[in-house]
Design a protein around this motif. Structure first.
Motif, PDB file in Angstrom:
ATOM      1  N   MET A  39       0.840  -1.201   0.000  1.00 59.32           N
ATOM      2  CA  MET A  39       0.000   0.000   0.000  1.00 59.32           C
ATOM      3  C   MET A  39       0.875   1.252   0.000  1.00 59.32           C
ATOM      4  SD  MET A  39      -3.066  -1.008  -0.271  1.00 59.32           S
ATOM      5  CE  MET A  39      -3.971   0.465   0.085  1.00 59.32           C
ATOM      6  N   ASP A  40       1.939   1.232   0.804  1.00 62.45           N
ATOM      7  CA  ASP A  40       2.853   2.370   0.831  1.00 62.45           C
ATOM      8  C   ASP A  40       3.479   2.586  -0.539  1.00 62.45           C
ATOM      9  OD1 ASP A  40       2.297   2.727   3.502  1.00 62.45           O
ATOM     10  OD2 ASP A  40       4.120   1.728   4.212  1.00 62.45           O
ATOM     11  N   LEU A  41       3.882   1.498  -1.171  1.00 62.16           N
ATOM     12  CA  LEU A  41       4.477   1.598  -2.496  1.00 62.16           C
ATOM     13  C   LEU A  41       3.456   2.120  -3.510  1.00 62.16           C
ATOM     14  CD1 LEU A  41       6.957   1.186  -4.265  1.00 62.16           C
ATOM     15  CD2 LEU A  41       6.218  -1.184  -4.608  1.00 62.16           C
ATOM     16  N   ALA A  42       2.235   1.648  -3.401  1.00 67.21           N
ATOM     17  CA  ALA A  42       1.179   2.125  -4.306  1.00 67.21           C
ATOM     18  C   ALA A  42       0.916   3.613  -4.083  1.00 67.21           C
ATOM     19  CB  ALA A  42      -0.104   1.319  -4.102  1.00 67.21           C
ATOM     20  N   ASP A  43       0.878   4.026  -2.811  1.00 66.23           N
ATOM     21  CA  ASP A  43       0.686   5.452  -2.508  1.00 66.23           C
ATOM     22  C   ASP A  43       1.825   6.285  -3.083  1.00 66.23           C
ATOM     23  OD1 ASP A  43      -1.623   4.815  -1.151  1.00 66.23           O
ATOM     24  OD2 ASP A  43      -0.717   4.971   0.840  1.00 66.23           O
ATOM     25  N   PHE A  44       3.047   5.782  -2.919  1.00 69.83           N
ATOM     26  CA  PHE A  44       4.208   6.494  -3.444  1.00 69.83           C
ATOM     27  C   PHE A  44       4.137   6.587  -4.965  1.00 69.83           C
ATOM     28  CE2 PHE A  44       8.449   6.545  -5.260  1.00 69.83           C
ATOM     29  CZ  PHE A  44       8.954   7.707  -4.693  1.00 69.83           C
ATOM     30  N   ASN A  45       3.799   5.483  -5.615  1.00 68.85           N
ATOM     31  CA  ASN A  45       3.726   5.483  -7.078  1.00 68.85           C
ATOM     32  C   ASN A  45       2.644   6.442  -7.570  1.00 68.85           C
ATOM     33  OD1 ASN A  45       4.537   4.651  -9.663  1.00 68.85           O
ATOM     34  ND2 ASN A  45       2.833   3.220  -9.763  1.00 68.85           N
ATOM     35  N   THR A  46       1.513   6.465  -6.882  1.00 72.81           N
ATOM     36  CA  THR A  46       0.438   7.385  -7.245  1.00 72.81           C
ATOM     37  C   THR A  46       0.912   8.829  -7.110  1.00 72.81           C
ATOM     38  OG1 THR A  46      -1.249   5.806  -6.562  1.00 72.81           O
ATOM     39  CG2 THR A  46      -1.908   8.117  -6.682  1.00 72.81           C
ATOM     40  N   ALA A  47       1.567   9.115  -5.990  1.00 74.02           N
ATOM     41  CA  ALA A  47       2.088  10.465  -5.781  1.00 74.02           C
ATOM     42  C   ALA A  47       3.148  10.805  -6.824  1.00 74.02           C
ATOM     43  CB  ALA A  47       2.662  10.595  -4.367  1.00 74.02           C
ATOM     44  N   ALA A  75      13.484  14.083 -13.456  1.00 75.48           N
ATOM     45  CA  ALA A  75      14.695  14.515 -12.757  1.00 75.48           C
ATOM     46  C   ALA A  75      14.866  13.754 -11.447  1.00 75.48           C
ATOM     47  CB  ALA A  75      14.634  16.022 -12.489  1.00 75.48           C
ATOM     48  N   LEU A  76      13.786  13.577 -10.705  1.00 75.80           N
ATOM     49  CA  LEU A  76      13.859  12.867  -9.426  1.00 75.80           C
ATOM     50  C   LEU A  76      14.286  11.417  -9.616  1.00 75.80           C
ATOM     51  CD1 LEU A  76      13.366  13.130  -6.374  1.00 75.80           C
ATOM     52  CD2 LEU A  76      11.041  12.338  -6.790  1.00 75.80           C
ATOM     53  N   ILE A  77      13.753  10.755 -10.621  1.00 80.46           N
ATOM     54  CA  ILE A  77      14.107   9.354 -10.868  1.00 80.46           C
ATOM     55  C   ILE A  77      15.564   9.247 -11.315  1.00 80.46           C
ATOM     56  CG2 ILE A  77      13.663   7.346 -12.340  1.00 80.46           C
ATOM     57  CD1 ILE A  77      11.611   7.816 -10.091  1.00 80.46           C
ATOM     58  N   LEU A  78      16.004  10.150 -12.156  1.00 80.34           N
ATOM     59  CA  LEU A  78      17.395  10.099 -12.611  1.00 80.34           C
ATOM     60  C   LEU A  78      18.359  10.319 -11.445  1.00 80.34           C
ATOM     61  CD1 LEU A  78      17.184  12.043 -15.988  1.00 80.34           C
ATOM     62  CD2 LEU A  78      17.644   9.604 -15.677  1.00 80.34           C
ATOM     63  N   ILE A  79      18.068  11.273 -10.579  1.00 74.53           N
ATOM     64  CA  ILE A  79      18.963  11.600  -9.463  1.00 74.53           C
ATOM     65  C   ILE A  79      18.759  10.636  -8.306  1.00 74.53           C
ATOM     66  CG2 ILE A  79      19.555  13.356  -7.731  1.00 74.53           C
ATOM     67  CD1 ILE A  79      20.425  14.068 -10.590  1.00 74.53           C
ATOM     68  N   GLY A  80      17.535  10.533  -7.814  1.00 74.96           N
ATOM     69  CA  GLY A  80      17.265   9.734  -6.622  1.00 74.96           C
ATOM     70  C   GLY A  80      17.138   8.251  -6.885  1.00 74.96           C
ATOM     71  N   GLY A  81      16.548   7.895  -7.997  1.00 78.16           N
ATOM     72  CA  GLY A  81      16.301   6.484  -8.284  1.00 78.16           C
ATOM     73  C   GLY A  81      17.432   5.793  -9.012  1.00 78.16           C
ATOM     74  N   SER A  82      18.084   6.511  -9.907  1.00 79.15           N
ATOM     75  CA  SER A  82      19.139   5.892 -10.707  1.00 79.15           C
ATOM     76  C   SER A  82      20.537   6.265 -10.230  1.00 79.15           C
ATOM     77  CB  SER A  82      18.986   6.295 -12.177  1.00 79.15           C
ATOM     78  OG  SER A  82      17.757   5.820 -12.669  1.00 79.15           O
ATOM     79  N   GLY A  83      20.622   7.173  -9.278  1.00 76.97           N
ATOM     80  CA  GLY A  83      21.911   7.530  -8.700  1.00 76.97           C
ATOM     81  C   GLY A  83      22.821   8.322  -9.621  1.00 76.97           C
ATOM     82  N   ASN A 115      14.319  19.413  -6.330  1.00 81.30           N
ATOM     83  CA  ASN A 115      13.845  20.029  -5.087  1.00 81.30           C
ATOM     84  C   ASN A 115      12.327  20.182  -5.097  1.00 81.30           C
ATOM     85  OD1 ASN A 115      14.160  21.366  -2.533  1.00 81.30           O
ATOM     86  ND2 ASN A 115      13.756  23.278  -3.617  1.00 81.30           N
ATOM     87  N   ARG A 116      11.787  20.672  -6.192  1.00 77.81           N
ATOM     88  CA  ARG A 116      10.329  20.830  -6.291  1.00 77.81           C
ATOM     89  C   ARG A 116       9.621  19.479  -6.232  1.00 77.81           C
ATOM     90  NH1 ARG A 116      11.243  25.075 -10.745  1.00 77.81           N
ATOM     91  NH2 ARG A 116      11.242  27.000  -9.542  1.00 77.81           N
ATOM     92  N   ALA A 117      10.211  18.464  -6.875  1.00 77.98           N
ATOM     93  CA  ALA A 117       9.619  17.124  -6.867  1.00 77.98           C
ATOM     94  C   ALA A 117       9.610  16.555  -5.452  1.00 77.98           C
ATOM     95  CB  ALA A 117      10.387  16.194  -7.801  1.00 77.98           C
ATOM     96  N   ARG A 118      10.711  16.698  -4.734  1.00 78.18           N
ATOM     97  CA  ARG A 118      10.774  16.184  -3.357  1.00 78.18           C
ATOM     98  C   ARG A 118       9.766  16.889  -2.467  1.00 78.18           C
ATOM     99  NH1 ARG A 118      17.345  15.950  -3.187  1.00 78.18           N
ATOM    100  NH2 ARG A 118      17.545  13.853  -4.077  1.00 78.18           N
ATOM    101  N   ASN A 119       9.669  18.211  -2.589  1.00 71.29           N
ATOM    102  CA  ASN A 119       8.705  18.959  -1.775  1.00 71.29           C
ATOM    103  C   ASN A 119       7.273  18.561  -2.094  1.00 71.29           C
ATOM    104  OD1 ASN A 119      10.714  20.340  -0.421  1.00 71.29           O
ATOM    105  ND2 ASN A 119      10.688  22.067  -1.826  1.00 71.29           N
ATOM    106  N   ARG A 120       6.978  18.385  -3.368  1.00 71.95           N
ATOM    107  CA  ARG A 120       5.612  18.001  -3.782  1.00 71.95           C
ATOM    108  C   ARG A 120       5.285  16.585  -3.304  1.00 71.95           C
ATOM    109  NH1 ARG A 120       0.561  18.812  -4.157  1.00 71.95           N
ATOM    110  NH2 ARG A 120      -0.455  18.013  -6.022  1.00 71.95           N
ATOM    111  N   LEU A 121       6.260  15.660  -3.395  1.00 66.97           N
ATOM    112  CA  LEU A 121       6.034  14.301  -2.887  1.00 66.97           C
ATOM    113  C   LEU A 121       5.751  14.330  -1.392  1.00 66.97           C
ATOM    114  CD1 LEU A 121       8.572  11.851  -4.573  1.00 66.97           C
ATOM    115  CD2 LEU A 121       6.092  11.817  -4.711  1.00 66.97           C
ATOM    116  N   ALA A 122       6.524  15.103  -0.654  1.00 63.19           N
ATOM    117  CA  ALA A 122       6.307  15.205   0.790  1.00 63.19           C
ATOM    118  C   ALA A 122       4.904  15.733   1.076  1.00 63.19           C
ATOM    119  CB  ALA A 122       7.364  16.109   1.422  1.00 63.19           C
ATOM    120  N   GLU A 123       4.472  16.698   0.296  1.00 62.24           N
ATOM    121  CA  GLU A 123       3.126  17.254   0.461  1.00 62.24           C
ATOM    122  C   GLU A 123       2.047  16.207   0.140  1.00 62.24           C
ATOM    123  OE1 GLU A 123       0.506  20.290  -2.193  1.00 62.24           O
ATOM    124  OE2 GLU A 123       2.502  21.025  -1.628  1.00 62.24           O
TER     125      GLU A 123
END
Length: 189
Positions: free
Chosen positions: A101-109, A120-128, A150-158
């Motif tokens: 469920m957490d993974l599904a919530d994350f994927n939806t977000a 950008a987030l996937i390239l930096i955070g996910g692919s290193g 930065n905007r992606a991380r803030n929006r995900l947190a929101e």
């Protein structure tokens, strides 16, 4: 097959997991992600002579995948969507555990992010990848990539209602009860 061909084959096969993760982040669909990776590998192999040895194979592959995705996206704009979600509802299965469920919530977000921020987030955070490598793949400035991440991380947190580090992780929903229990135990001593 010569030594260079074997090396290229090994590099392509080694990049498959990262390519699939990137393709999933772009498409949001496992089948489509697999198709994107396959098309990327075919294009890379077919154009292996245009690859400059000594340069970043991953960046080259990610660029190919990104171009394939956006080319297909332009072609598919005319397709009819499942607007009311009836077809998707019949195909969806509910996760059996909280982690799913957490993974599904994350994927939806993640899918709610703007495409350039998600990318950008996937390239930096996910692919290193470094900011410089991501900027090269996306064809923009390093500062632009940093801003998008930065905007992606803030929006995900929101979207995920994450305010502090303690708001996420496997123990986040049990932490309040555990802290009350440990306080009660300390008071009894």
């Amino acid at each position: 097959m010569d030594e260079a061909g074997r090396r290229m084959k090994d590099d392509l096969l080694g990049a498959v997991p990262a390519l699939r993760a990137f393709a999933m982040s772009l498409s949001g669909n496992p089948d489509r992600a697999d198709d994107l990776v396959q098309e990327t590998l075919l294009k890379a192999w077919g154009n292996r002579n245009s690859f400059t040895p000594g340069t970043n194979v991953s960046a080259w592959l990610f660029t190919i995948l990104r171009n394939v995705f956006y080319s297909e996206h332009r072609k598919r704009r005319r397709e009819v969507e499942d607007a009311d979600g009836q077809m998707a509802a019949r195909l969806a299965t509910h996760p059996a555990q909280d982690g799913h469920m957490d993974l599904a919530d994350f994927n939806t977000a993640l899918q709610k992010l703007l495409p350039d921020q998600r990318e950008a987030l996937i390239l930096i955070g996910g692919s290193g990848m470094s900011y410089e490598e991501a900027a090269q793949i996306c064809g923009c400035a390093v500062g632009t990539i940093k801003s998008r991440v930065n905007r992606a991380r803030n929006r995900l947190a929101e979207l995920l209602s994450v305010n502090t580090v303690g708001d996420f992780g496997p123990d986040s929903r049990w932490r309040p009860a555990l802290s009350q229990y440990t306080r009660a135990g300390a008071d009894e001593r």
